[in-house]
Structure formats: C-alpha cells, structure tokens
Design a protein around this motif. Structure first.
Motif, PDB file in Angstrom:
ATOM      1  N   ASP A   1      -7.225  16.796 -17.677  1.00 30.74           N
ATOM      2  CA  ASP A   1      -8.250  17.736 -17.193  1.00 30.74           C
ATOM      3  C   ASP A   1      -7.844  18.394 -15.871  1.00 30.74           C
ATOM      4  O   ASP A   1      -8.676  18.983 -15.188  1.00 30.74           O
ATOM      5  CB  ASP A   1      -9.609  17.018 -17.062  1.00 30.74           C
ATOM      6  N   GLY A   2      -6.578  18.281 -15.498  1.00 31.90           N
ATOM      7  CA  GLY A   2      -6.100  18.967 -14.290  1.00 31.90           C
ATOM      8  C   GLY A   2      -6.288  18.153 -13.020  1.00 31.90           C
ATOM      9  O   GLY A   2      -6.001  18.630 -11.928  1.00 31.90           O
ATOM     10  N   GLY A   3      -6.765  16.936 -13.178  1.00 31.16           N
ATOM     11  CA  GLY A   3      -6.958  16.089 -11.999  1.00 31.16           C
ATOM     12  C   GLY A   3      -5.743  15.211 -11.748  1.00 31.16           C
ATOM     13  O   GLY A   3      -4.634  15.505 -12.211  1.00 31.16           O
ATOM     14  N   ILE A   4      -5.987  14.130 -11.033  1.00 29.25           N
ATOM     15  CA  ILE A   4      -4.907  13.237 -10.649  1.00 29.25           C
ATOM     16  C   ILE A   4      -5.457  11.820 -10.624  1.00 29.25           C
ATOM     17  O   ILE A   4      -6.628  11.614 -10.294  1.00 29.25           O
ATOM     18  CB  ILE A   4      -4.359  13.714  -9.289  1.00 29.25           C
ATOM     19  N   LYS A   5      -4.615  10.868 -11.004  1.00 26.18           N
ATOM     20  CA  LYS A   5      -5.116   9.511 -11.163  1.00 26.18           C
ATOM     21  C   LYS A   5      -4.050   8.543 -10.662  1.00 26.18           C
ATOM     22  O   LYS A   5      -2.863   8.727 -10.938  1.00 26.18           O
ATOM     23  CB  LYS A   5      -5.346   9.297 -12.656  1.00 26.18           C
ATOM     24  N   VAL A   6      -4.473   7.507  -9.923  1.00 24.06           N
ATOM     25  CA  VAL A   6      -3.492   6.522  -9.452  1.00 24.06           C
ATOM     26  C   VAL A   6      -3.010   5.702 -10.643  1.00 24.06           C
ATOM     27  O   VAL A   6      -3.775   5.347 -11.529  1.00 24.06           O
ATOM     28  CB  VAL A   6      -4.063   5.644  -8.300  1.00 24.06           C
ATOM     29  N   GLU A   7      -1.708   5.473 -10.677  1.00 22.07           N
ATOM     30  CA  GLU A   7      -1.124   4.800 -11.829  1.00 22.07           C
ATOM     31  C   GLU A   7      -0.558   3.441 -11.453  1.00 22.07           C
ATOM     32  O   GLU A   7      -0.577   2.507 -12.231  1.00 22.07           O
ATOM     33  CB  GLU A   7       0.008   5.684 -12.370  1.00 22.07           C
ATOM     34  N   LYS A   8      -0.070   3.339 -10.227  1.00 25.86           N
ATOM     35  CA  LYS A   8       0.666   2.143  -9.852  1.00 25.86           C
ATOM     36  C   LYS A   8       0.666   2.009  -8.340  1.00 25.86           C
ATOM     37  O   LYS A   8       0.680   3.012  -7.623  1.00 25.86           O
ATOM     38  CB  LYS A   8       2.113   2.348 -10.310  1.00 25.86           C
ATOM     39  N   GLU A   9       0.669   0.766  -7.859  1.00 20.59           N
ATOM     40  CA  GLU A   9       0.777   0.535  -6.423  1.00 20.59           C
ATOM     41  C   GLU A   9       1.986  -0.358  -6.195  1.00 20.59           C
ATOM     42  O   GLU A   9       2.128  -1.383  -6.849  1.00 20.59           O
ATOM     43  CB  GLU A   9      -0.504  -0.159  -5.943  1.00 20.59           C
ATOM     44  N   VAL A  10       2.858   0.059  -5.300  1.00 18.27           N
ATOM     45  CA  VAL A  10       4.070  -0.718  -5.033  1.00 18.27           C
ATOM     46  C   VAL A  10       4.110  -1.024  -3.543  1.00 18.27           C
ATOM     47  O   VAL A  10       3.925  -0.120  -2.723  1.00 18.27           O
ATOM     48  CB  VAL A  10       5.337   0.090  -5.419  1.00 18.27           C
ATOM     49  N   VAL A  11       4.336  -2.269  -3.200  1.00 17.01           N
ATOM     50  CA  VAL A  11       4.447  -2.634  -1.788  1.00 17.01           C
ATOM     51  C   VAL A  11       5.924  -2.635  -1.405  1.00 17.01           C
ATOM     52  O   VAL A  11       6.742  -3.284  -2.049  1.00 17.01           O
ATOM     53  CB  VAL A  11       3.811  -4.021  -1.519  1.00 17.01           C
ATOM     54  N   LEU A  12       6.241  -1.871  -0.377  1.00 23.07           N
ATOM     55  CA  LEU A  12       7.627  -1.811   0.087  1.00 23.07           C
ATOM     56  C   LEU A  12       7.726  -2.492   1.444  1.00 23.07           C
ATOM     57  O   LEU A  12       6.935  -2.219   2.343  1.00 23.07           O
ATOM     58  CB  LEU A  12       8.086  -0.361   0.269  1.00 23.07           C
ATOM     59  N   ASN A  13       8.690  -3.365   1.571  1.00 26.69           N
ATOM     60  CA  ASN A  13       8.995  -3.973   2.871  1.00 26.69           C
ATOM     61  C   ASN A  13      10.453  -4.396   2.821  1.00 26.69           C
ATOM     62  O   ASN A  13      11.158  -4.078   1.863  1.00 26.69           O
ATOM     63  CB  ASN A  13       8.045  -5.142   3.175  1.00 26.69           C
ATOM     64  N   LYS A  14      10.897  -5.088   3.854  1.00 20.88           N
ATOM     65  CA  LYS A  14      12.354  -5.347   3.874  1.00 20.88           C
ATOM     66  C   LYS A  14      12.776  -6.369   2.828  1.00 20.88           C
ATOM     67  O   LYS A  14      13.950  -6.466   2.512  1.00 20.88           O
ATOM     68  CB  LYS A  14      12.833  -5.710   5.276  1.00 20.88           C
ATOM     69  N   GLU A  15      11.803  -7.112   2.292  1.00 18.85           N
ATOM     70  CA  GLU A  15      12.151  -8.057   1.226  1.00 18.85           C
ATOM     71  C   GLU A  15      12.209  -7.346  -0.133  1.00 18.85           C
ATOM     72  O   GLU A  15      12.812  -7.856  -1.082  1.00 18.85           O
ATOM     73  CB  GLU A  15      11.117  -9.189   1.125  1.00 18.85           C
ATOM     74  N   ALA A  16      11.534  -6.205  -0.230  1.00 23.35           N
ATOM     75  CA  ALA A  16      11.458  -5.502  -1.515  1.00 23.35           C
ATOM     76  C   ALA A  16      12.807  -4.864  -1.846  1.00 23.35           C
ATOM     77  O   ALA A  16      13.644  -4.648  -0.971  1.00 23.35           O
ATOM     78  CB  ALA A  16      10.377  -4.429  -1.460  1.00 23.35           C
ATOM     79  N   GLU A  17      12.965  -4.555  -3.122  1.00 26.58           N
ATOM     80  CA  GLU A  17      14.195  -3.873  -3.516  1.00 26.58           C
ATOM     81  C   GLU A  17      14.173  -2.425  -3.027  1.00 26.58           C
ATOM     82  O   GLU A  17      13.120  -1.889  -2.707  1.00 26.58           O
ATOM     83  CB  GLU A  17      14.287  -3.862  -5.040  1.00 26.58           C
ATOM     84  N   ILE A  18      15.336  -1.831  -3.032  1.00 26.75           N
ATOM     85  CA  ILE A  18      15.428  -0.401  -2.736  1.00 26.75           C
ATOM     86  C   ILE A  18      14.539   0.318  -3.750  1.00 26.75           C
ATOM     87  O   ILE A  18      14.572   0.021  -4.945  1.00 26.75           O
ATOM     88  CB  ILE A  18      16.895   0.066  -2.884  1.00 26.75           C
ATOM     89  N   PHE A  19      13.754   1.277  -3.269  1.00 23.83           N
ATOM     90  CA  PHE A  19      12.745   1.922  -4.103  1.00 23.83           C
ATOM     91  C   PHE A  19      13.177   3.349  -4.448  1.00 23.83           C
ATOM     92  O   PHE A  19      13.579   4.103  -3.568  1.00 23.83           O
ATOM     93  CB  PHE A  19      11.429   1.935  -3.326  1.00 23.83           C
TER      94      PHE A  19
END
Ligand SMILES: [Fe+2]
Length: 185
Positions: free
Chosen positions: A101-119
């Motif tokens: 319908d032309g809107g936008i919707k959150v699909e995923k949340e990713v937490v990035l920090n120094k322990e996380a993999e390269i994103f």
C-alpha cells in the motif's frame, strides 16, 4: 597490523571486481581480527569525534563513523551497499521493507556491537539506527558509492511516516524529534 592506506587500496580494487560487497566484507573481517589496531589507525587518521571521510570517490566511500550516545536516526535509505564494522558502543539497526500500500514496515532488528559480526546492508536496504544511551558508537563504514554525494535518497518523516527526499538539515530535525519522543517516553 591494520594499515588504513592498504585497506583503502584493497577496497578500491574490490569495487572493480565481480563481487565488491563480498570482497569488502572479507577485508573488514580480516581487519577486525585486530580491532585495536583498526581503532588506532582510525583515531590517528581522524582524531576528532565526528563522521570523518577517509576516502571517497564515485564507487567507494570509507568513513570513520562516530555517533553520540542516545542518537536516533529517522528511517532512510542509501541506494548503495554498505559494510559496517563496530569498534565501540552499540547500535540497534532496524531494517524496513516497503509494503504494497506504499507504506513501510519494520522487518528485522539487528544489534551491532564489537562482538557482532561485520554487518552488510544491501543496496536496496531501508533502515533506521538507534545508539545505546550509555555509550557513543565508533565504527568503520564502507559504501559502494559516494554516500556523501548520492542524490535521490529518501528518508521517512518520523511522525507522518511519509517518504520525503533526503535532506541533511531536515534529517537532523527528524533526529531531534525522535530523541525528544524517546525522552518523553
Ligand atoms: Fe544509514
């Protein structure tokens, strides 16, 4: 030992190759095996706490990103791929998709920090970021284009959720609105 000049040269080669984003991801992973050495090289190259371009041409941007604690961005796109490594702090990355319908919707949340993999962010990604209230964020970003000059980007109004052309000053106003909203709880 991480050498910023060599890293930039390798990224320049990568963007001429068949799989630029995949290759840059490998280069970042190699570099981040020694994060202290990356941090030192970036601090030497960009001693001020800000967003510092380390290299930019039409196919590639390498940025040392420093984002204050508590910062919230509106939803926006880049229109180019990105590879992100975090040296310090924590960032929540909300990935969105367009709806029928032309809107936008959150699909995923990713937490990035120094322990996380390269994103890695795809060229068609739409996202918003939220920095932890405790600590500023420091990271290395590589983009598959000139992010500081790319036109036709979009951002989304934080209250109406309307898609509007990307404009840096207006983006900063949107950030303030979002941060005030969070303060108000
Ligand atoms: Fe972004």
């Amino acid at each position: 030992m991480f050498d910023l000049g060599d890293f930039i040269e390798q990224c320049k080669d990568a963007v001429q190759g068949d799989n630029p984003q995949g290759r840059v991801n490998e280069l970042m992973q190699e570099a981040f095996r020694d994060p202290d050495s990356v941090n030192k090289a970036l601090t030497d190259a960009a001693p001020k706490n800000n967003v510092a371009p380390l290299y930019a041409d039409e196919n590639l941007t390498v940025l040392r990103v420093f984002t204050p604690a508590n910062f919230i961005s509106p939803i926006h796109n880049h229109l180019m791929w990105a590879v992100i490594g975090i040296l310090d702090g924590e960032e929540k990355n909300y990935l969105y998709r367009r709806t029928e319908d032309g809107g936008i919707k959150v699909e995923k949340e990713v937490v990035l920090n120094k322990e996380a993999e390269i994103f890695s962010l795809r060229a068609d990604a739409i996202h918003a970021i939220e920095i932890s209230p405790e600590q500023p964020l420091c990271g290395l970003h590589v983009y598959g284009g000139h992010i500081l000059q790319r036109s036709s980007r979009s951002m989304w109004h934080p209250e109406t959720m309307e898609e509007v052309p990307y404009d840096f000053e207006q983006l900063m106003d949107f950030c303030k609105t979002l941060m005030n909203q969070r303060k108000a709880g």
